[in-house]
Design a protein around this motif. Structure first.
Motif, PDB file in Angstrom:
ATOM      1  N   ASP A  30       0.810  -1.220   0.000  1.00 40.00           N
ATOM      2  CA  ASP A  30       0.000   0.000   0.000  1.00 40.00           C
ATOM      3  C   ASP A  30       0.843   1.269   0.000  1.00 40.00           C
ATOM      4  N   ARG A  39      -7.349   0.246  -2.106  1.00 37.15           N
ATOM      5  CA  ARG A  39      -7.857   1.259  -3.045  1.00 37.15           C
ATOM      6  C   ARG A  39      -9.377   1.198  -3.142  1.00 37.15           C
ATOM      7  N   GLU A  42     -10.834   2.765   0.006  1.00 37.82           N
ATOM      8  CA  GLU A  42     -10.700   4.229  -0.010  1.00 37.82           C
ATOM      9  C   GLU A  42     -11.671   4.864  -0.999  1.00 37.82           C
ATOM     10  N   GLU A  43     -11.862   4.232  -2.138  1.00 37.41           N
ATOM     11  CA  GLU A  43     -12.830   4.748  -3.114  1.00 37.41           C
ATOM     12  C   GLU A  43     -14.255   4.661  -2.569  1.00 37.41           C
ATOM     13  N   ALA A  54      -9.844   9.391  -0.005  1.00 35.23           N
ATOM     14  CA  ALA A  54      -9.847   8.835   1.348  1.00 35.23           C
ATOM     15  C   ALA A  54      -8.521   8.139   1.611  1.00 35.23           C
ATOM     16  N   LEU A  55      -8.256   7.923   2.892  1.00 36.15           N
ATOM     17  CA  LEU A  55      -7.009   7.310   3.324  1.00 36.15           C
ATOM     18  C   LEU A  55      -7.291   6.350   4.467  1.00 36.15           C
ATOM     19  N   LEU A  56      -6.802   5.113   4.347  1.00 37.31           N
ATOM     20  CA  LEU A  56      -6.898   4.140   5.428  1.00 37.31           C
ATOM     21  C   LEU A  56      -5.798   4.406   6.444  1.00 37.31           C
ATOM     22  N   MET A 210     -10.822   5.588   8.727  1.00 37.09           N
ATOM     23  CA  MET A 210     -10.689   6.244   7.432  1.00 37.09           C
ATOM     24  C   MET A 210     -10.663   7.757   7.620  1.00 37.09           C
ATOM     25  N   VAL A 212     -11.292  11.125   5.190  1.00 36.62           N
ATOM     26  CA  VAL A 212     -11.786  11.543   3.873  1.00 36.62           C
ATOM     27  C   VAL A 212     -11.712  13.054   3.753  1.00 36.62           C
ATOM     28  N   ILE A 218      -5.893  14.826   1.209  1.00 37.58           N
ATOM     29  CA  ILE A 218      -5.537  13.419   1.421  1.00 37.58           C
ATOM     30  C   ILE A 218      -4.101  13.150   0.968  1.00 37.58           C
ATOM     31  N   ARG A 222      -1.482  11.586   3.452  1.00 39.89           N
ATOM     32  CA  ARG A 222      -0.790  10.335   3.128  1.00 39.89           C
ATOM     33  C   ARG A 222       0.709  10.464   3.410  1.00 39.89           C
ATOM     34  N   ALA A 239      -8.252  -3.920   5.034  1.00 40.55           N
ATOM     35  CA  ALA A 239      -9.249  -3.226   4.224  1.00 40.55           C
ATOM     36  C   ALA A 239     -10.411  -4.126   3.837  1.00 40.55           C
TER      37      ALA A 239
END
Length: 346
Positions: A30, A39, A42-43, A54-56, A210, A212, A218, A222, A239
């Motif tokens: 990742d 992905r 996040e989508e 978005a970001l985990l 998450m 967002v 983002i 990240r 995820a």
């Protein structure tokens, strides 16, 4: 002994569907952006909240701290509710990590009144720090899981736009708030510049939260996540459970709310306990045990001996939280044991 664990909704066990999804998850690195399951999550999160990206992240605390770091500069000021999680429970991270100071405002059942937020904004002056961020929390943990309504969030959102101050929402339990209000999270958070929400509380995923917001925000978060050690490798295993949580665990939150109300009304009927039923809106119940003559430590110890777990909440308060692993029989059993302890204590 099998415990009836009402300490928090963080104690939930992943569902069998989550375990199966984790076992067969398609994964990649990742940090290189190569994990297809991350992905997809996040989508999905960005779509649900109507945001660009978005970001985990490993935890809600990291998500909140990343948001503050991404929105502010050292020496700035952040407006927060006086008992907000980001201020109360995150180990002083606002000062230690972001180098910002807090402007705390006492809310009304955890809700920041827009008028007080406006009054707290610093005007341009060489003596003042810059008001760089407004942080909200919905639902509000320390207030007992109370909900900030759409109109109240819109009012503060308008202030943010007027003064060009971003607004971050600690939405650890935002799906509980949306369930209570009968709204989608997209509608409820439309005026927020960034939102953090947890997969590992009422949604019952084993780990993860998450963040967002806009694509630019983002991207910055990240990079900061990597700085803080939150860059994970084959995170698709995590995820995968998060995707199942978003797809299968949101609608059932209403059951947790119903059981919390059942628990609250039962506690309120027990001599020696005091519960503010107006604050019982979602899945958190706070009881004042002072009149029992027992300290929280003694009360919780006796309760544990009978197979029920709850949490101290400061002063004479004890907190109970319902979740997917608590059923109606558990509530009945917990109430019976609590009533017995209170009767003996008095």
């Amino acid at each position: 002994m099998k415990y009836i664990d009402l300490r928090s909704d963080t104690v939930t066990q992943p569902t069998e569907e989550m375990r199966q999804a984790m076992a067969r998850a398609e994964v990649g690195d990742d940090v290189y952006g190569e994990d297809p399951t991350v992905r997809r999550l996040e989508e999905k999160a960005a779509e649900l909240f109507g945001k660009e990206a978005a970001l985990l992240v490993p935890s809600g605390t990291m998500g909140n701290q990343l948001a503050v770091l991404a929105h502010t500069q050292r020496g700035d000021e952040v407006i927060v509710e006086a008992e907000a999680h980001v201020f109360f429970y995150e180990v002083g991270g606002l000062g230690a990590l972001a180098g910002v100071q807090t402007r705390t405002i006492r809310g009304e059942k955890g809700v920041l009144p827009a008028t007080r937020v406006r009054e707290a904004i610093r005007l341009s002056d060489i003596h003042f720090p810059r008001t760089a961020l407004i942080c909200l929390e919905n639902t509000h943990n320390r207030a007992g899981g109370t909900v900030m309504g759409l109109q109240e969030m819109e009012a503060i959102g308008q202030i943010g736009k007027e003064y060009q101050i971003p607004i971050h929402l600690d939405g650890a339990r935002i799906f509980n708030a949306a369930t209570y209000l009968g709204l989608t999270v997209k509608v409820l958070t439309k005026d927020m510049d960034s939102v953090m929400f947890c997969l590992s509380k009422g949604l019952a995923a084993p780990i993860g939260s998450m963040l967002v917001g806009s694509a630019q925000f983002i991207a910055r978060a990240r990079r900061l996540r990597k700085m803080l050690g939150g860059g994970m490798r084959q995170a698709g295993i995590i995820a995968a459970a998060g995707l199942v949580a978003l797809e299968t665990m949101v609608e059932r939150l209403a059951e947790d709310h119903r059981r919390a109300r059942q628990l609250a009304e039962g506690l309120a009927a027990i001599p020696g306990l005091k519960v503010d039923l107006e604050r019982v809106q979602t899945n958190i119940v706070v009881a004042d045990i002072m009149a029992t003559g027992l300290s929280p430590a003694v009360f919780l110890g006796k309760l544990k001996e009978q197979g029920v777990l709850a949490a101290a909440f400061g002063g004479n308060l004890v907190r109970f939280v319902t979740h997917k692993d608590i059923d109606d029989l558990d509530i009945d059993q917990a109430l019976m044991e609590i009533e017995r302890i209170c009767r003996k204590g008095r």
